[in-house]
Scaffold this active site. Structure first.
Site, short mmCIF file in Angstrom:
data_model
loop_
_atom_site.label_atom_id
_atom_site.label_comp_id
_atom_site.label_asym_id
_atom_site.label_seq_id
_atom_site.Cartn_x
_atom_site.Cartn_y
_atom_site.Cartn_z
CG PHE A 1 -4.61 4.77 6.01
CD1 PHE A 1 -5.59 5.19 6.89
CD2 PHE A 1 -3.94 5.72 5.25
CE1 PHE A 1 -5.91 6.53 7.02
CE2 PHE A 1 -4.25 7.06 5.36
CZ PHE A 1 -5.23 7.47 6.25
CG ASP B 1 3.46 11.05 0.71
OD1 ASP B 1 4.31 11.85 1.19
OD2 ASP B 1 3.01 10.08 1.36
CB VAL C 1 3.07 -3.47 1.91
CG1 VAL C 1 3.37 -4.15 0.58
CG2 VAL C 1 2.35 -2.14 1.67
N GLY D 1 6.45 -3.72 4.62
CA GLY D 1 6.46 -2.35 5.13
C GLY D 1 5.14 -1.98 5.76
NE ARG D 2 3.13 -3.66 10.88
CZ ARG D 2 4.05 -4.58 11.13
NH1 ARG D 2 5.32 -4.26 11.15
NH2 ARG D 2 3.70 -5.83 11.34
N GLY D 3 2.50 1.35 6.85
CA GLY D 3 2.19 2.76 6.62
C GLY D 3 1.08 3.21 7.53
CE LYS E 1 -1.06 1.14 0.92
NZ LYS E 1 -0.58 2.35 0.21
P1 ATP Z 1 -0.19 5.45 2.89
O1 ATP Z 1 0.77 6.59 2.81
O2 ATP Z 1 -1.32 5.49 1.93
O3 ATP Z 1 -0.57 5.10 4.30
P2 ATP Z 1 1.63 3.42 3.13
O4 ATP Z 1 2.82 4.26 3.40
O5 ATP Z 1 0.93 2.72 4.21
O6 ATP Z 1 0.60 4.24 2.35
P3 ATP Z 1 3.01 2.22 0.92
O7 ATP Z 1 3.90 3.40 0.90
O8 ATP Z 1 2.27 1.88 -0.31
O9 ATP Z 1 1.96 2.29 2.08
O10 ATP Z 1 3.85 0.98 1.40
C1 ATP Z 1 4.56 0.98 2.63
C2 ATP Z 1 5.93 0.32 2.47
O11 ATP Z 1 5.78 -1.04 2.02
C3 ATP Z 1 6.81 0.97 1.40
O12 ATP Z 1 7.52 2.07 1.90
C4 ATP Z 1 7.72 -0.20 1.01
O13 ATP Z 1 8.76 -0.36 1.94
C5 ATP Z 1 6.78 -1.40 1.10
N1 ATP Z 1 6.18 -1.67 -0.21
C6 ATP Z 1 5.04 -1.12 -0.70
N2 ATP Z 1 4.76 -1.56 -1.93
C7 ATP Z 1 5.73 -2.41 -2.27
C8 ATP Z 1 6.02 -3.19 -3.45
N3 ATP Z 1 5.22 -3.16 -4.52
N4 ATP Z 1 7.13 -3.95 -3.45
C9 ATP Z 1 7.95 -3.97 -2.36
N5 ATP Z 1 7.75 -3.25 -1.24
C10 ATP Z 1 6.66 -2.49 -1.17
#
Ligand code: ATP
Ligand code: MG
Length: 277
Positions: free
Chosen positions: A15, A123, A18, A11-13, A33
């Site tokens: 910042f 969140d 993952v 997944g991507r977020g 991550k």
């Molecule tokens: P931020 O909001 O701090 O930028 P982010 O949205 O970039 O965070 P996360 O929400 O932690 O990061 O992770 C992004 C995506 O990655 C999640 O929505 C999920 O699909 C996948 N993911 C994250 N952690 C896990 C995990 N432990 N196991 C499986 N998939 C994960």
């Protein structure tokens, strides 16, 4: 990095991303991550790591270790094979009330644990709820979490500065410390920088329950700004075809309508009462 083999992106977020990582010694899978080291300076990454380390609970994704290179910080977390709850909702259209209740109960449990320790997630949404291989759900993404201890005021300031810079256009209409996601944010946050309390997570859990049962969020408009206006108005309707039961509506309406109730009761009391009724 040499102890893990990196496989595909999970997944991507905002910042970073993952990635699925396999421990070369044990062959176990982890979700790693990867965040730019530069973001350490923004303060919230430090808080994310610190909070995640402290929060050991069956319904919170656990952090195994953290390592860093010059460019990146890697958070090695337990891998939730079932992916995000959001993907399940999108795939299925909507969830059964019993499955939705089971998910919300586990998230409420995780929140109660965090709140008792002075941590607000800020969140809560189906994208940040993951399903593990046994079907249990786990809260993840502590990138917006707030430690209510005064030590953390520097983080708040950093986040506030960032938010103001990011969206200067709507500056006068939004709270400087807005974090999270417009669709799930509690109105008191938008209203004028009222002190953040653990009650904001209860609003989000109400919004999330609505979404799990109907397939769509209660407050949504063309832009983030208009969505926030919808949140402030606070009016929402259940799509009749979703057939939401009156018990479920009651569970949603309480946290989502009664700002007053959320603000004046301890979250533990409220969650317990909602779940036991
Ligand atoms: P931020 O909001 O701090 O930028 P982010 O949205 O970039 O965070 P996360 O929400 O932690 O990061 O992770 C992004 C995506 O990655 C999640 O929505 C999920 O699909 C996948 N993911 C994250 N952690 C896990 C995990 N432990 N196991 C499986 N998939 C994960
Ligand atoms: Mg996320």
């Amino acid at each position: 990095t040499e102890s893990y083999r990196f496989e595909h992106v999970l997944g991507r977020g905002a910042f970073g991303e993952v990635v699925l990582g396999v421990d070369l010694h044990s062959d176990r899978q982890y979700a790693i991550k990867k965040l730019a080291t530069a973001s350490l300076r923004q303060g919230n990454l430090k808080a994310e790591i610190h909070i995640l380390k402290e929060m050991r609970h069956p319904n919170i994704i656990s952090l195994r270790e953290v390592f860093a290179t010059e460019e990146y910080v890697y958070l090695v977390m337990e891998y939730a094979k079932g992916g995000a709850l959001l993907d399940v909702v999108v795939r299925e259209g909507k969830l059964s009330e019993s499955f939705a209740a089971a998910c919300c109960m586990q998230i409420a449990d995780a929140l109660q644990f965090m709140h008792a320790r002075g941590i607000v997630h800020r969140d809560v949404k189906p994208e940040n709820v993951l399903i593990d291989s046994t079907g249990h759900v786990k809260l993840c993404d502590f990138g917006s979490a707030l430690d209510l201890q005064p030590v953390m005021t520097s983080v708040l300031t950093a986040i506030a500065e960032q938010a103001v810079k990011k969206d200067a256009k709507h500056k006068k209409n939004r709270c400087a410390s807005f974090v999270g996601t417009a669709e799930y944010v509690a109105p008191e946050i938008l209203e004028g920088c009222a002190e953040t309390t653990t009650a904001v997570d209860l609003w989000s859990i109400g919004v999330m329950t609505f979404q799990l049962l109907t397939g769509r969020v209660p407050f949504k408009d063309k832009t983030e700004y208009l969505t926030m206006q919808a949140v402030l108005k606070g009016k929402y309707v259940y799509p009749p075809e979703a057939n939401v039961s009156s018990a479920a509506k009651d569970f949603i309406d309480k946290p989502v309508s009664y700002t007053h109730l959320r603000a004046h009761e301890t979250e533990a009391d409220l969650v317990c009462r909602l779940l036991l009724e």
